[in-house]
Design an enzyme around this catalytic site. Sequence first.
Site, short mmCIF file in Angstrom:
data_model
loop_
_atom_site.label_atom_id
_atom_site.label_comp_id
_atom_site.label_asym_id
_atom_site.label_seq_id
_atom_site.Cartn_x
_atom_site.Cartn_y
_atom_site.Cartn_z
N GLN B 258 0.83 -1.20 0.00
CA GLN B 258 0.00 0.00 0.00
C GLN B 258 0.87 1.26 0.00
O GLN B 258 0.62 2.22 -0.72
CB GLN B 258 -0.91 0.00 1.23
CG GLN B 258 -1.83 1.18 1.33
CD GLN B 258 -2.80 1.26 0.15
OE1 GLN B 258 -3.17 0.24 -0.41
NE2 GLN B 258 -3.17 2.46 -0.24
N HIS B 261 2.26 3.20 -3.15
CA HIS B 261 1.42 3.99 -4.05
C HIS B 261 1.77 5.48 -4.03
O HIS B 261 1.74 6.14 -5.05
CB HIS B 261 -0.06 3.85 -3.69
CG HIS B 261 -0.71 2.67 -4.32
ND1 HIS B 261 -0.81 2.53 -5.67
CD2 HIS B 261 -1.29 1.56 -3.79
CE1 HIS B 261 -1.43 1.38 -5.96
NE2 HIS B 261 -1.73 0.78 -4.84
N GLU B 326 -9.96 1.89 3.37
CA GLU B 326 -10.24 1.43 2.02
C GLU B 326 -10.04 -0.10 1.94
O GLU B 326 -10.91 -0.82 1.47
CB GLU B 326 -9.27 2.15 1.08
CG GLU B 326 -9.47 1.85 -0.38
CD GLU B 326 -8.36 2.48 -1.23
OE1 GLU B 326 -7.33 2.92 -0.66
OE2 GLU B 326 -8.52 2.52 -2.47
N HIS B 327 -8.88 -0.56 2.41
CA HIS B 327 -8.58 -1.99 2.42
C HIS B 327 -8.42 -2.45 3.86
O HIS B 327 -7.69 -1.82 4.63
CB HIS B 327 -7.26 -2.30 1.70
CG HIS B 327 -7.17 -1.73 0.32
ND1 HIS B 327 -6.58 -0.51 0.07
CD2 HIS B 327 -7.58 -2.20 -0.88
CE1 HIS B 327 -6.64 -0.26 -1.23
NE2 HIS B 327 -7.25 -1.26 -1.84
N ASP B 360 -6.42 -6.17 -5.78
CA ASP B 360 -6.08 -5.08 -6.70
C ASP B 360 -6.09 -5.55 -8.15
O ASP B 360 -6.44 -4.78 -9.05
CB ASP B 360 -4.67 -4.54 -6.39
CG ASP B 360 -4.63 -3.73 -5.12
OD1 ASP B 360 -5.70 -3.34 -4.64
OD2 ASP B 360 -3.51 -3.51 -4.60
N HIS B 419 -52.27 21.11 -6.65
CA HIS B 419 -52.14 19.65 -6.60
C HIS B 419 -53.52 19.03 -6.34
O HIS B 419 -53.91 18.06 -6.99
CB HIS B 419 -51.17 19.23 -5.49
CG HIS B 419 -49.71 19.39 -5.85
ND1 HIS B 419 -49.14 20.61 -6.13
CD2 HIS B 419 -48.71 18.48 -5.99
CE1 HIS B 419 -47.85 20.44 -6.40
NE2 HIS B 419 -47.57 19.14 -6.33
#
Lengths: 433, 433
Positions: B258, B261, B326-327, B360, B419
């Site tokens: 991770q 990145h 996220e993960h 991934d 209405h």
Amino acid sequence: MIQYVKQGGDFGRAFIQQLKERSANSGKKVDDAVAEIVETVRRDGDAAVRMYTERFDGSVPEQLVIEKADMQELIKACDPAFVAALERAAANIRDFHARQKQQSWLQTEANGVIMGQRVRGLARVGLYVPGGTAAYPSSVLMNAIPAKIAGVKELVMVTPPGKDGKPNPDILVAALVAGVDRVFLVGGAQAVAALAFGTESIPKVDKIVGPGNIFVATAKRQLYGTVDIDMIAGPSEILILADDTANPEFLAADLMSQAEHDPLASSILLTTSARIAEETIAAVYRQIEGLSRKDIINQSLDNFGAVMLCNDMEEAVEFANALAPEHLEVCAANPMEFIGKIDNAGSVFLGNWSPEPLGDYFAGPNHVLPTSGTARFFSPLSVDSFVKKSSFIYYTQDALMQAKEDIIKLAETEGLTAHANSIRVRDKQEAAN
Amino acid sequence: MIQYVKQGGDFGRAFIQQLKERSANSGKKVDDAVAEIVETVRRDGDAAVRMYTERFDGSVPEQLVIEKADMQELIKACDPAFVAALERAAANIRDFHARQKQQSWLQTEANGVIMGQRVRGLARVGLYVPGGTAAYPSSVLMNAIPAKIAGVKELVMVTPPGKDGKPNPDILVAALVAGVDRVFLVGGAQAVAALAFGTESIPKVDKIVGPGNIFVATAKRQLYGTVDIDMIAGPSEILILADDTANPEFLAADLMSQAEHDPLASSILLTTSARIAEETIAAVYRQIEGLSRKDIINQSLDNFGAVMLCNDMEEAVEFANALAPEHLEVCAANPMEFIGKIDNAGSVFLGNWSPEPLGDYFAGPNHVLPTSGTARFFSPLSVDSFVKKSSFIYYTQDALMQAKEDIIKLAETEGLTAHANSIRVRDKQEAAN
């Protein structure tokens, strides 16, 4: 008064295009004012909420939360016939939305792999309800019921206090019918900010829904990402497709039912019949005299109302898809044959006996719909709006070893060698065993 | 290097809270630059796209679109083993996402009422693919395959030209495998604006998805509403829960996969075992030496990396839910027992043989996931991201007459008399027959 566009074709197409350009932008002044409110509430919590409530609503309730006992007392003022109608509408809304609920699922494979998707309700949702004349009990039902069906654990409502410091009892009874858990007497951008960040007395939520004025909408837009929000509602619209079997009295009434919302609302009739077009315009002139919101209707029809004569129903459908209206009525001999032809519309009302107000109040489908042409890509509010999904993956050692070469090849082609390393260390471990 | 937080409890809770505050804001300078690009592309179309491409990418391709014949020629440069791996990954992604597809449905009632919900793919979607080192073929698959399964009629890809004026062949082959229909050589905010408004050569789309730099993300945010967009991705993260059965070599590798990145990425290990904590840190120091992106990993671990010793797994789960990563990897004796306890996570990886890179690249669930704590309310990219829903209502005359009193009562309570009028004119018509 409503405009009569006597030709479709290229002229009609250009007219529709021009209608699509209308929009309500907030402008820098509102943006800056809201940004300051948001920042102050983030920093000062309840103290800021009280300060802005004093400033914008005139007075601050002694406590922001309304206790259940006080709610029971306040709703005694409601008309029992209204409450009964609300309960029948709520039952229909529940019935329709229950069909939208998605289940979690998983797949298993012979090599031991398990993968799937969990679907769960959000933990806490905030529902904004405007005050004054824009306080609509029906909107409380339409926002709250799907949230509860989705499994939202706590549903918090915020609404500004009235001039007497009290909430609108019709809103409160709708909140009780729909299953709202707590109510706070606070409105405006300060309410949105309080829900996004949480304060000493107002809990932080995961999503904020519900209509509001330009300050509320701007606050929601600014806070999107810190919290989820529903669609930003723009000016709304009705578009009616009518062949020569339609009833001009009905068409006139339905155009005006949309127009009474707002001077920016748009009401368009596309018809293949000059007789229908002319009789509808005459009926508008006749019926409007008896309507309490005549001035708003007049302004709205002036601004964005039109009756257009189209060459054929195919052309009318083409224009409808280009406009992507929030509400689309089909008043034709066989309305069902149009379902498949309509690409873009929030909600479709089929036949002479399905007027828009039926959907606004009673039938069951949601009345929170994509406006201003966004039906091209947005959907009605639904149970899906209140869930979050997540995926899960369980691989066995064997399954990973079968996949290892592919993963390493893909990772290394992308230059992500630490990704490849994560597979390699496992490969090495297996070799060592 | 990675920080060792030796205590959980209140100290750990505060540490997690602080991590949540990190975010990447664009700032006013980027906002203004992007607003100018957007406005110029809206006004000048292709001429503006060419001007900005010249300015930012150094040269302009003679034609923006890449023809199929040229694509076939360019992808001859791809490694066949890579293409084969990509095809196997695509098959898994298709298989998982096909299970997400929702059907249109309707309900009928004995009194003739028909109501339902249509679910359709968006007409046209734009996929942004970054250039240079951030050009990931796997992301092309993850964005394009769900769109095609949803029934999107045309999927258009935009990607900036390389220094040689040509696109990355690995991206092109992924586009072909995933079913992308057309490719344009344009990147940056100008590509996003071109897709939102349409130009002479680039078609207007309904939704724009795909990762991009801060200019791309800002353009998407500014154009949200004119067009739908996917989530704005923030810095991403992995959080690993490990008991004393976990493998420190695996944990170290996964944290670094991770971290490689982005210096803003966050890699956190929460464990109940001091031995596991210490051995993982030692393994990080050992493994990092062999990794090509060592510098980024070092920065990232320095900034937002941590190994924290928790009092028990319940506390570790509490912190994971607070961070909403996220993960999320669960490396524990019985990983399955944690599924029900995890409230907030984009994707959950269960057991020692389900590392994040498996998800991934290969397993099938989407790798476009909610970042920066937004898993509290956002969901992974899915087939649902590429559909629009609409509802329809068909009432018979009898059914409307049964409902008329309730609708009129609700409308009049809200003060919307036009209405109510829409129902009354139909009631009058019925009485006249």
